[in-house]
Design a protein around this motif. Structure first.
Motif, PDB file in Angstrom:
ATOM      1  N   SER A 452       0.563  -0.986  -0.009  1.00  0.00           N
ATOM      2  CA  SER A 452      -0.362  -0.671  -0.169  1.00  0.00           C
ATOM      3  C   SER A 452       0.899   1.541  -0.262  1.00  0.00           C
ATOM      4  O   SER A 452       0.512   2.205  -0.643  1.00  0.00           O
ATOM      5  CB  SER A 452      -0.853  -0.012   1.255  1.00  0.00           C
ATOM      6  OG  SER A 452      -0.147  -0.190   2.754  1.00  0.00           O
ATOM      7  N   LYS A 455       2.485   1.701  -3.626  1.00  0.00           N
ATOM      8  CA  LYS A 455       1.281   1.967  -4.424  1.00  0.00           C
ATOM      9  C   LYS A 455       0.864   3.613  -4.598  1.00  0.00           C
ATOM     10  O   LYS A 455       0.423   4.694  -5.566  1.00  0.00           O
ATOM     11  CB  LYS A 455      -0.102   1.252  -4.059  1.00  0.00           C
ATOM     12  CG  LYS A 455      -1.975   1.575  -4.691  1.00  0.00           C
ATOM     13  CD  LYS A 455      -2.575   0.766  -4.443  1.00  0.00           C
ATOM     14  CE  LYS A 455      -3.911   1.180  -5.520  1.00  0.00           C
ATOM     15  NZ  LYS A 455      -4.450   1.691  -5.434  1.00  0.00           N
ATOM     16  N   GLU A 459       1.441   6.604  -7.266  1.00  0.00           N
ATOM     17  CA  GLU A 459       0.375   7.435  -7.543  1.00  0.00           C
ATOM     18  C   GLU A 459       0.158   9.210  -6.958  1.00  0.00           C
ATOM     19  O   GLU A 459      -0.722  10.079  -7.721  1.00  0.00           O
ATOM     20  CB  GLU A 459      -1.459   7.073  -7.251  1.00  0.00           C
ATOM     21  CG  GLU A 459      -1.516   5.408  -7.223  1.00  0.00           C
ATOM     22  CD  GLU A 459      -2.905   4.879  -6.942  1.00  0.00           C
ATOM     23  OE1 GLU A 459      -3.266   5.291  -6.013  1.00  0.00           O
ATOM     24  OE2 GLU A 459      -3.376   3.515  -7.029  1.00  0.00           O
TER      25      GLU A 459
END
Length: 484
Positions: A452, A455, A459
């Motif tokens: 996580s 990610k 992003e």
């Protein structure tokens, strides 16, 4: 044309030429760099008016306090020659720890009378751990003083002597004091009583790490050991501050001095006189400054506010719904320009009262009502050492590992968390991440595990605020993942 006429004409021609040359250049003289070149202030009248209310304070060792009595040759004269031999920078007049077997020294300082029945205001470090305290008045009287109360957060103490009809100071308004204004200090530097020094206000609202509840006045007035606790006057003869600290690498004056604003000091003095202690409000957040990179990540036009790095459990902030990542922009309609400006605002709110806090959350401004509580005596939060675990290499120059349940419990975390085990060249190092940091969130997104975190960084668009736990403290770092 006779010779006399010719000489006269030549003289007139020369006179006109010189006159024209003198008139060449600008039509008006260049303006002066200041508005006026008048005389410097005359402080003689001010000193005569206010000096009777300034006192010298000596804290005699307890075992020697029974010797001597009142008068000019009291028990403190010997110690006047020996004080501050063990002193250090930062707090003039502060007594240093004694070496084993060493002889005790008097802790010298200054003070001023705030009521005609004998109440005196000074710095706490002047009288802390003192034996008998003797106050020497401007008329040479020496009176034994009692400590009514002292406050470590503001470094203030209130003393009381048995006397009446004493001269007092007039309290001014430091909010009306402009940067660049003339100010005058009176005190006892190095034991030289009623010494006068003058300078200007260099800055206001200064924060010092050791005194987070005091927004100091900074001056260039010469302050030295023995000035501690003495008054700072404006040109009207009103007290606007209490000379308290210096910034020095030598222990002596180096051009930077700090004074406690008198309005804050008088509020503390009132509480000490009434109850012997001081009660302050508590919000329950760990905060940090917003720098340029963090301001960009939070979409702020400029660095401002106090960034909430942690909300303390069972605190007023938690009960009101404040969150890590909130940027506090105002408190009770008072702007919060930096993290240092928030604690003094919170501290002045009485426990049980409500306060409005304006925060920036996810790009939107929101006002939250908080019921302030009393500042606890112990705010320390213990955490356990971090156990080792097999790491996995990741991008951004970071080697990361997810925390298991046991590791979270030892760190006091309810969920998530990714530990940084190694930092190589890359965006992580550029942001200031260090081995041992535990990443808790990226922006407003909590980090559950390594996947996580990766990610969230992948992003990210531009600079992003990364919340880390480091050495029992939470702070935000601005990271640019796209730099890789």
């Amino acid at each position: 044309m006779n010779p006399q006429t010719r000489v006269l004409r030549l003289f007139l021609l020369l006179f006109v030429s010189l006159t024209l040359l003198a008139g060449c250049g600008d039509d008006e003289p260049s303006p002066a760099p200041v508005a006026s070149t008048g005389q410097l202030p005359d402080f003689t009248g001010l000193v005569k008016q206010v000096s009777p209310a300034v006192v010298n304070i000596s804290a005699a060792p307890a075992e020697a306090s029974e010797e001597g009595g009142e008068g000019e040759d009291g028990p403190l004269e010997g110690w006047l020659r020996r004080f501050f031999e063990d002193g250090g920078p930062g707090a003039p007049g502060e007594q240093s720890p004694l070496p084993p077997g060493g002889s005790p020294h008097a802790s010298l300082g200054s003070g001023f009378i705030i009521s005609d029945d004998g109440y005196i205001l000074t710095n706490r470090h002047v009288v802390a751990n003192a034996g008998q305290i003797v106050v020497k008045l401007n008329d040479r009287r020496q009176l034994v003083a009692e400590v009514i109360g002292q406050d470590s957060y503001s470094d203030l103490a209130v003393l009381k002597v048995d006397a009446s009809d004493l001269p007092t100071v007039k309290v001014g308004d430091p909010d009306k004091l402009e940067v660049g204004s003339w100010v005058v200090a009176i005190g006892s530097p190095f034991g030289f009583e009623t010494s006068v020094t003058a300078g200007i206000v260099s800055a206001k609202q200064r924060s010092l790490a050791s005194d987070q509840y005091v927004p100091f006045l900074q001056t260039d007035v010469a302050i030295n050991p023995g000035n501690s606790g003495g008054p700072l006057f404006n040109l009207a003869g009103d007290v606007v501050g209490i000379n308290s600290q210096i910034y020095s690498q030598t222990g002596g004056y180096q051009g930077v001095s700090f004074a406690i604003p008198i309005d804050i000091a008088m509020d503390v003095a009132k509480q000490l006189r009434n109850s012997g202690s001081v009660t302050r409000g508590w919000l329950g957040v760990q905060i940090q400054d917003v720098d340029r990179e963090l301001a960009e990540s939070f979409r702020l036009k400029r660095p401002e506010g106090a960034l909430v790095a942690r909300v303390m459990p069972d605190s007023p902030a938690q009960a009101a719904g404040l969150q890590a990542g909130d940027v506090i922009l105002s408190f009770n309609d008072q702007p919060v320009d930096s993290a240092a400006s928030l604690p003094p605002l919170v501290g002045t709110v009485a426990p049980g009262e409500s306060a409005s806090v304006t925060v920036l959350r996810d790009g939107e401004r929101e006002t939250i009502e908080v019921t302030i509580e009393k500042l606890p005596k112990d705010l320390s939060a213990a955490t356990a050492p971090e156990p080792a675990e097999k790491p996995a290499a990741q991008p951004y120059g970071l080697t990361l590992e997810s925390l298991d349940t046991a590791a979270r419990r030892e760190l006091g975390l309810d969920q998530g968390g990714v530990r940084v085990t190694d930092v190589a060249e890359g965006a992580g190092a550029d942001a200031g991440l260090e081995p041992g940091d535990v990443v808790l969130a990226v922006g407003s997104r909590h980090v559950e595990d390594v996947a996580s975190l990766r990610k969230a960084l992948d992003e990210a668009d531009g600079a992003v605020a990364v919340l880390v736990l480091r050495d029992d403290r939470r702070l935000y770092l601005a990271m640019r993942p796209k730099n890789n």
